[in-house]
Design a protein around this motif. Structure first.
Motif, mmCIF file in Angstrom:
data_model
loop_
_atom_site.group_PDB
_atom_site.id
_atom_site.type_symbol
_atom_site.label_atom_id
_atom_site.label_comp_id
_atom_site.label_asym_id
_atom_site.label_seq_id
_atom_site.Cartn_x
_atom_site.Cartn_y
_atom_site.Cartn_z
ATOM 1 N N THR A 175 -17.304 4.899 -10.569
ATOM 2 C CA THR A 175 -18.478 5.777 -10.659
ATOM 3 C C THR A 175 -18.333 7.045 -9.814
ATOM 4 O O THR A 175 -19.226 7.890 -9.818
ATOM 5 C CB THR A 175 -19.728 5.022 -10.193
ATOM 6 O OG1 THR A 175 -19.468 4.431 -8.906
ATOM 7 C CG2 THR A 175 -20.080 3.914 -11.182
ATOM 8 N N ALA A 176 -17.224 7.192 -9.082
ATOM 9 C CA ALA A 176 -17.015 8.379 -8.244
ATOM 10 C C ALA A 176 -16.812 9.610 -9.123
ATOM 11 O O ALA A 176 -16.323 9.517 -10.259
ATOM 12 C CB ALA A 176 -15.815 8.176 -7.333
ATOM 13 N N ARG A 177 -17.194 10.756 -8.587
ATOM 14 C CA ARG A 177 -16.991 12.018 -9.306
ATOM 15 C C ARG A 177 -16.452 13.070 -8.342
ATOM 16 O O ARG A 177 -16.715 13.024 -7.133
ATOM 17 C CB ARG A 177 -18.294 12.497 -9.943
ATOM 18 C CG ARG A 177 -18.843 11.562 -11.002
ATOM 19 C CD ARG A 177 -19.942 12.242 -11.813
ATOM 20 N NE ARG A 177 -21.048 12.673 -10.960
ATOM 21 C CZ ARG A 177 -21.902 13.651 -11.284
ATOM 22 N NH1 ARG A 177 -21.750 14.310 -12.421
ATOM 23 N NH2 ARG A 177 -22.890 13.970 -10.469
ATOM 24 N N PHE A 178 -15.729 14.025 -8.910
ATOM 25 C CA PHE A 178 -15.014 15.006 -8.103
ATOM 26 C C PHE A 178 -15.264 16.410 -8.652
ATOM 27 O O PHE A 178 -15.286 16.620 -9.865
ATOM 28 C CB PHE A 178 -13.508 14.726 -8.134
ATOM 29 C CG PHE A 178 -13.134 13.331 -7.719
ATOM 30 C CD1 PHE A 178 -12.724 13.075 -6.416
ATOM 31 C CD2 PHE A 178 -13.223 12.271 -8.611
ATOM 32 C CE1 PHE A 178 -12.386 11.783 -6.023
ATOM 33 C CE2 PHE A 178 -12.885 10.982 -8.229
ATOM 34 C CZ PHE A 178 -12.467 10.736 -6.925
ATOM 35 N N ALA A 179 -15.430 17.376 -7.737
ATOM 36 C CA ALA A 179 -15.604 18.766 -8.148
ATOM 37 C C ALA A 179 -15.270 19.687 -6.989
ATOM 38 O O ALA A 179 -15.379 19.308 -5.823
ATOM 39 C CB ALA A 179 -17.037 19.018 -8.610
ATOM 40 N N VAL A 180 -14.824 20.901 -7.337
ATOM 41 C CA VAL A 180 -14.718 21.982 -6.355
ATOM 42 C C VAL A 180 -15.730 23.028 -6.825
ATOM 43 O O VAL A 180 -15.397 23.957 -7.551
ATOM 44 C CB VAL A 180 -13.283 22.536 -6.243
ATOM 45 C CG1 VAL A 180 -12.451 21.658 -5.326
ATOM 46 C CG2 VAL A 180 -12.593 22.626 -7.601
ATOM 47 N N SER A 181 -16.960 22.830 -6.400
ATOM 48 C CA SER A 181 -18.112 23.476 -7.026
ATOM 49 C C SER A 181 -18.603 24.733 -6.316
ATOM 50 O O SER A 181 -19.679 25.235 -6.629
ATOM 51 C CB SER A 181 -19.258 22.463 -7.113
ATOM 52 O OG SER A 181 -19.432 21.776 -5.879
ATOM 53 N N GLY A 182 -17.832 25.264 -5.386
ATOM 54 C CA GLY A 182 -18.265 26.458 -4.680
ATOM 55 C C GLY A 182 -18.569 27.623 -5.599
ATOM 56 O O GLY A 182 -19.480 28.421 -5.324
ATOM 57 N N VAL A 213 -6.182 10.825 -7.717
ATOM 58 C CA VAL A 213 -6.313 9.505 -7.096
ATOM 59 C C VAL A 213 -5.268 8.571 -7.687
ATOM 60 O O VAL A 213 -4.772 8.787 -8.790
ATOM 61 C CB VAL A 213 -7.732 8.910 -7.268
ATOM 62 C CG1 VAL A 213 -8.789 9.851 -6.711
ATOM 63 C CG2 VAL A 213 -8.026 8.582 -8.721
ATOM 64 N N ASN A 214 -4.949 7.515 -6.933
ATOM 65 C CA ASN A 214 -3.947 6.545 -7.372
ATOM 66 C C ASN A 214 -4.531 5.421 -8.207
ATOM 67 O O ASN A 214 -3.943 5.008 -9.209
ATOM 68 C CB ASN A 214 -3.251 5.916 -6.160
ATOM 69 C CG ASN A 214 -2.535 6.925 -5.321
ATOM 70 O OD1 ASN A 214 -3.121 7.541 -4.440
ATOM 71 N ND2 ASN A 214 -1.242 7.117 -5.582
ATOM 72 N N ARG A 215 -5.676 4.907 -7.753
ATOM 73 C CA ARG A 215 -6.256 3.730 -8.397
ATOM 74 C C ARG A 215 -7.758 3.914 -8.576
ATOM 75 O O ARG A 215 -8.413 4.549 -7.746
ATOM 76 C CB ARG A 215 -5.994 2.465 -7.575
ATOM 77 C CG ARG A 215 -4.511 2.179 -7.346
ATOM 78 C CD ARG A 215 -4.298 0.876 -6.599
ATOM 79 N NE ARG A 215 -2.881 0.655 -6.304
ATOM 80 C CZ ARG A 215 -2.395 -0.452 -5.748
ATOM 81 N NH1 ARG A 215 -3.233 -1.441 -5.409
ATOM 82 N NH2 ARG A 215 -1.106 -0.580 -5.518
ATOM 83 N N VAL A 216 -8.279 3.338 -9.650
ATOM 84 C CA VAL A 216 -9.715 3.346 -9.926
ATOM 85 C C VAL A 216 -10.145 1.918 -10.171
ATOM 86 O O VAL A 216 -9.459 1.162 -10.880
ATOM 87 C CB VAL A 216 -10.047 4.220 -11.157
ATOM 88 C CG1 VAL A 216 -11.526 4.119 -11.503
ATOM 89 C CG2 VAL A 216 -9.656 5.670 -10.900
ATOM 90 N N ALA A 217 -11.275 1.535 -9.586
ATOM 91 C CA ALA A 217 -11.760 0.171 -9.719
ATOM 92 C C ALA A 217 -13.283 0.163 -9.690
ATOM 93 O O ALA A 217 -13.903 1.107 -9.186
ATOM 94 C CB ALA A 217 -11.217 -0.703 -8.585
ATOM 95 N N PRO A 218 -13.903 -0.886 -10.238
ATOM 96 C CA PRO A 218 -15.353 -1.022 -10.059
ATOM 97 C C PRO A 218 -15.689 -1.021 -8.574
ATOM 98 O O PRO A 218 -14.874 -1.448 -7.749
ATOM 99 C CB PRO A 218 -15.658 -2.386 -10.701
ATOM 100 C CG PRO A 218 -14.520 -2.638 -11.633
ATOM 101 C CD PRO A 218 -13.324 -2.005 -11.002
ATOM 102 N N ILE A 219 -16.874 -0.526 -8.232
ATOM 103 C CA ILE A 219 -17.233 -0.359 -6.835
ATOM 104 C C ILE A 219 -17.042 -1.640 -6.025
ATOM 105 O O ILE A 219 -16.607 -1.593 -4.872
ATOM 106 C CB ILE A 219 -18.698 0.147 -6.689
ATOM 107 C CG1 ILE A 219 -19.028 0.449 -5.224
ATOM 108 C CG2 ILE A 219 -19.674 -0.821 -7.316
ATOM 109 C CD1 ILE A 219 -18.227 1.548 -4.591
#
Length: 273
Positions: free
Chosen positions: A139-146, A190-196
């Motif tokens: 559920t993580a999200r990433f942005a460079v929103s400046g 990122v290397n790995r994604v998993a449920p929280i």
């Protein structure tokens, strides 16, 4: 320091905890401004720098995990604090302070793993990109929103461009749009994604894999990896060859090779020499 930080001065801005049992040697640094989404105020940057400086000289710390308290990993710089003192000298000092934190993570001998459970934006996304490894909740999200507030994320762009392809990095920098965890993994952030509920299990798995290797070889390898990446191929091979030659003379490599020859597990605690 903001008024809320002054009120909660008894709560450290960076929490430090040590692993136990099979995770002895793992040290977790947790950004602790949950109500402000762990925004990187001057005080937070100072606290994180102090913690990193101590850990980088702590031989008992083999792996560092960078985490965030509350709903977010890190929402980047504290814009309210930045807007309160609009001077060129102030901004130069602030971004130099942030850059020092980022470079310390890369230059310290221990691998640093980002544990990203929530949003990571702007300088928060930069933190993830500067860590050696990263595990994200689905559920993580990433942005460079400046760019959304008229500020191109130039310093996060340095780290982002060293993780993603140029066009992928530029798309994030120019649009300010979020990408989800699966896309972050596809693009190399990122290397790995998993449920929280499995994020800590994935982080622990990476930690155990690193802890099983000799600290001297890990530290030498990490240092060489980044140095060679910033130079031409001929110089990179020269640095790599020198590093491997020195590594081969260390007890850990001599023991590892001897164990391979003798078809037995290596004994890192009592190397043959």
């Amino acid at each position: 320091m903001t008024s809320s930080e002054a009120t909660a001065a008894v709560e450290p801005l960076v929490l430090v905890s040590r692993g136990e049992g099979e995770l002895t040697g793992v040290l977790t640094l947790t950004l602790n401004r949950p109500r402000q989404f762990n925004a990187l105020s001057e005080a937070m940057l100072g606290a994180l720098q102090d913690a990193l400086d101590v850990v980088s000289h702590d031989d008992s710390a083999r792996v560092v995990v960078l985490a965030g308290a509350g709903p977010a990993f890190c929402a980047g710089h504290d814009l309210k604090e930045m807007r309160a003192e609009p001077s060129l000298d102030y901004y130069r000092t602030l971004f130099n302070q942030c850059t020092r934190v980022m470079l310390t993570m890369q230059r310290m001998p221990q691998p640093v793993i980002a544990r990203v459970h929530g949003i990571a934006t702007a300088a928060g996304c930069q933190l993830v990109a500067m860590c050696d490894l990263a595990v994200a909740a689905s559920t993580a999200r990433f942005a460079v929103s400046g760019i959304n507030v008229g500020l191109f994320c130039a310093t996060p762009g340095v780290a982002l461009s060293r993780n993603l392809t140029r066009k992928q990095a530029m798309e994030m920098l120019l649009t300010g749009e979020f990408i989800d965890a699966a896309t972050a993994r596809e693009r190399g952030l990122v290397n790995r994604v998993a449920p929280i509920e499995r994020v800590d299990t994935e982080v622990a798995g990476l930690c155990r894999a690193i802890l099983a290797k000799p600290a001297a070889a890990v530290a030498a390898g990490k240092g060489l990896f980044y140095r060679q990446a910033e130079t031409g191929i001929e110089a990179a091979y020269q640095m790599a060859g020198q590093t491997m030659a020195c590594n081969m003379m260390q007890a850990c490599a001599l023991e590892g090779v001897q164990a391979f020859i003798e078809k037995r597990p290596p004994d890192w605690a009592n190397p043959a020499g």
